[in-house]
Design an enzyme around this catalytic site. Structure first.
Site, PDB file in Angstrom:
ATOM      1  N   LYS A   1       0.815  -1.218   0.000  1.00 17.45           N
ATOM      2  CA  LYS A   1       0.000   0.000   0.000  1.00 17.45           C
ATOM      3  C   LYS A   1       0.850   1.269   0.000  1.00 17.45           C
ATOM      4  CE  LYS A   1      -3.979  -2.192   2.199  1.00 17.45           C
ATOM      5  NZ  LYS A   1      -3.486  -3.559   1.993  1.00 17.45           N
TER       6      LYS A   1
ATOM      7  N   LEU B   1      -2.693 -13.444   5.036  1.00 18.67           N
ATOM      8  CA  LEU B   1      -3.823 -14.310   5.381  1.00 18.67           C
ATOM      9  C   LEU B   1      -3.870 -14.580   6.880  1.00 18.67           C
ATOM     10  CD1 LEU B   1      -3.665 -16.982   2.560  1.00 18.67           C
ATOM     11  CD2 LEU B   1      -5.487 -15.329   2.915  1.00 18.67           C
TER      12      LEU B   1
END
Length: 627
Positions: A423, A462
């Site tokens: 990001k 995850l």
């Protein structure tokens, strides 16, 4: 649950052994009598008195000899429910010994019995011995099938995928276990030579392409994937097919279960999203990691978080001289402290509470413990929350990193590894922009100190706290709806161990100033992952569990990038880890900008995003972008 006393438990076992010994005595007596009866055409009156007398005098001692040989061959120590081929081999061995003993005994004792009657009796006795030991298993199977017929309402028909060792072990449990109530209806295997055969009584009905058809034909309610050695691509391909059936899907955790002999129905788990990534896990050189961590003092900030705690686990196994965990949340710190004390009792562990925003605390910790390596995982990471509290993102992420980096340079830390994110590339939110500023801090500090500063950039993790996968699991468990921000949104994913492996490997490769990037394969469409998770939980998307599209959140974009164009891409010895080269910048000007940024966030200004945008030219707030 009431536990039986050992004495009563032993009595039960002794009673079972006594029963089977009694059955062996009766079958031995009956077998040799049938041998004589057969010899004289099943006419009792035709049996000579001498032969009957010989039978009566020999059968008692022969029963004792038989029981003794059976004990020697451990025929009374088997579990009746699991009698199989090994027991047949032991029975055959026992009868081989009995044959030798019988020849010797009857030869020297001169017992008068026809040889043919003894041979027939011997063969009948062998058949009876095998039959007695398999009768219990057979009766259990019959009763289990009857139970399935009478309790069909609460039972699921199961399809097993994989007719190898793991599949066979599970199939045997379905046949033998009292705790498995479902019915194994059919088996799928990609080996065409196995199709048409049976596995523990269940028919092998086809290959992976036949799964949907056989699910319908056999009215399957649950699918079990039992190929622990399958590659990630094969696993994904088969599970994608299973996801179209609407059945609940379970899988064995991995090949190590086979090595440890832990294949059982109790080991089954629901399919994890990482099974659907379709790529092999990243592999690192553990020797290299051990080499540069062993014997070192290592500091991990944010050591109680998802990434930080896994870093601590792996570092602890690499035999550091001392591991220091620096964490602001005491509950997280306590949890990892207790875990490491239990799993690594010899570890020299220090757990400290504090914030990287506190200059004096940071200087005190780094100055007192003088770490050789710092892994900086402490950060605010939630995109929507940081959009609402942008000053906190700057205080914690940017200024906290700057303070820790200056302390590392001041006290001679050898290597500083910054945890970053994809990001940070062309960011559209303040969290990503703050992480880009952290990367700029790291690269600037690398140019002006002897400490080797590097950053590690990866995608979504995850199972990490606050990630989308645990949210989906909770929503599915609650019956929905499952919320997806946009039907076209895609993300790169990696597991927590992969992320930590990348961080540790980057620390070994570091020469200073690099940004390390993991090749995470193809990005995953979030909508597809959500739908597959629903299907593999046994539900139908938009029928049983609704999917709702909530719209992109503040600062969120449809896709993430891993590198800016000007960073380029260089390979490392690990082909899945790449390096982005440093971007040239005016360090003195950047320091002035950091000072202004620090003053602005402390003053709680409302335009902090505008200030950040002046420093990070690639930062485009979402309303200004097309993402």
């Amino acid at each position: 649950m009431v536990l039986k006393k050992p004495s009563s438990l032993n009595l039960s076992v002794a009673a079972k052994v006594a029963l089977i010994i009694l059955l062996d005595v009766l079958s031995t007596t009956a077998s040799y009598f049938l041998g004589i009866w057969f010899r004289y055409d099943f006419a009792f009156e035709n049996i000579p008195a001498a032969h009957m007398q010989g039978f009566l005098s020999a059968i008692g001692p022969w029963c004792l000899i038989t029981i003794g040989v059976f004990m020697l061959f451990q025929l009374y120590s088997s579990i009746w429910a699991f009698v199989s081929t090994p027991e047949v081999f032991r029975i055959t061995g026992a009868y081989g010994a009995l044959a030798v003993i019988g020849v010797l005994v009857f030869h020297f004792d001169g017992v008068v019995m026809p040889r043919s009657s003894m041979i027939v009796g011997f063969l009948i006795n062998y058949i009876c011995t095998v039959g007695i030991r398999f009768s219990y298993r057979l009766s259990r199977s019959v009763l289990k099938k009857f139970s399935h017929m009478t309790h069909a309402a609460g039972m699921k028909n199961v399809m097993l995928i994989g007719a190898g060792d793991a599949g066979r072990a599970l199939a045997m449990e379905f046949s033998n276990s009292d705790f498995v109530k479902d019915h194994l209806a059919c088996v799928i295997d990609d080996n065409p030579f196995k199709v048409g055969k049976r596995l523990c009584g269940a028919p092998i009905v086809g290959t992976r392409g036949d799964i949907p058809k056989m699910v319908e034909h056999y009215k399957i309610g649950k699918i079990i994937f039992a190929i622990p050695s399958a590659s990630a691509r094969t696993r994904k391909e088969i599970l994608d097919i299973c996801a179209t059936t609407g059945c609940e899907v379970q899988t064995l955790p991995g090949i190590f279960q086979m090595v440890n002999g832990e294949v059982s129905v109790s080991k089954l788990r629901k399919v994890d999203p990482q099974d659907l990534l379709g790529r092999e896990p990243i592999k690192v050189n553990l020797d290299e990691i051990m080499d540069y961590i062993s014997g070192k003092v290592v500091l991990v900030t944010g050591g109680g978080g998802s990434i930080g705690s896994e870093l601590c686990r792996q570092i602890a196994r690499a035999n550091p001289r001392q591991l220091i965990i620096f964490e602001i949340y005491e509950n997280n710190a306590y949890d990892i402290q207790m875990e490491l004390r239990r799993t690594c009792p010899d570890l020299n562990l220090e757990v400290l509470i504090g914030s990287v925003r506190n200059t004096n605390r940071v200087n005190d910790v780094v100055g007192r413990y003088r770490p050789d390596l710092i892994f900086h995982a402490a950060a605010h990471k939630h995109v929507p929350l940081m959009e609402e509290s942008p000053n906190e993102a700057i205080k914690n992420n940017v200024m906290g990193t700057y303070k820790l980096a200056k302390a590392a340079a001041r006290f001679g830390v050898k290597r500083f590894v910054q945890i970053s994110t994809d990001k940070a590339v062309n960011p559209t939110n303040i969290m990503g922009a703050s992480k880009r500023l952290c990367e700029m801090v790291v690269q600037m500090m690398n140019r002006e100190s002897a400490t080797e500063f590097v950053a590690v950039r990866f995608g979504n993790v995850l199972g990490s706290n606050g990630s989308v996968i645990p949210l989906f699991k909770k929503q599915i468990a609650a019956g929905g709806p499952v919320t997806v921000t946009h039907p076209d949104i895609i993300r790169y994913f990696m597991t927590i161990p992969e992320a930590v492996s990348l961080v540790l490997q980057a620390g070994y490769y570091a020469k200073g100033g690099e940004i390390f990037v993991l090749d995470m394969g193809e990005p995953v469409k979030i909508d597809t992952m959500a739908r597959n998770m629903i299907r593999l939980s046994g539900y139908e998307p938009d029928v049983d569990i609704k999917i709702e599209y909530t719209g992109l959140r503040p600062g969120e974009k449809l896709y993430e990038e891993l590198l800016m164009k000007e960073e380029g891409m260089q390979e490392t010895a690990n082909k899945l880890i790449h390096i982005g080269k440093p971007i040239e910048m005016d360090d003195e000007k950047f320091k002035e900008q950091l000072a202004r940024l620090d003053k602005a966030c402390k003053a709680e200004v409302t335009n902090i995003k505008d200030v950040v945008a002046e420093i990070v030219p690639t930062y485009k707030r979402r309303q200004e972008s097309n993402a």
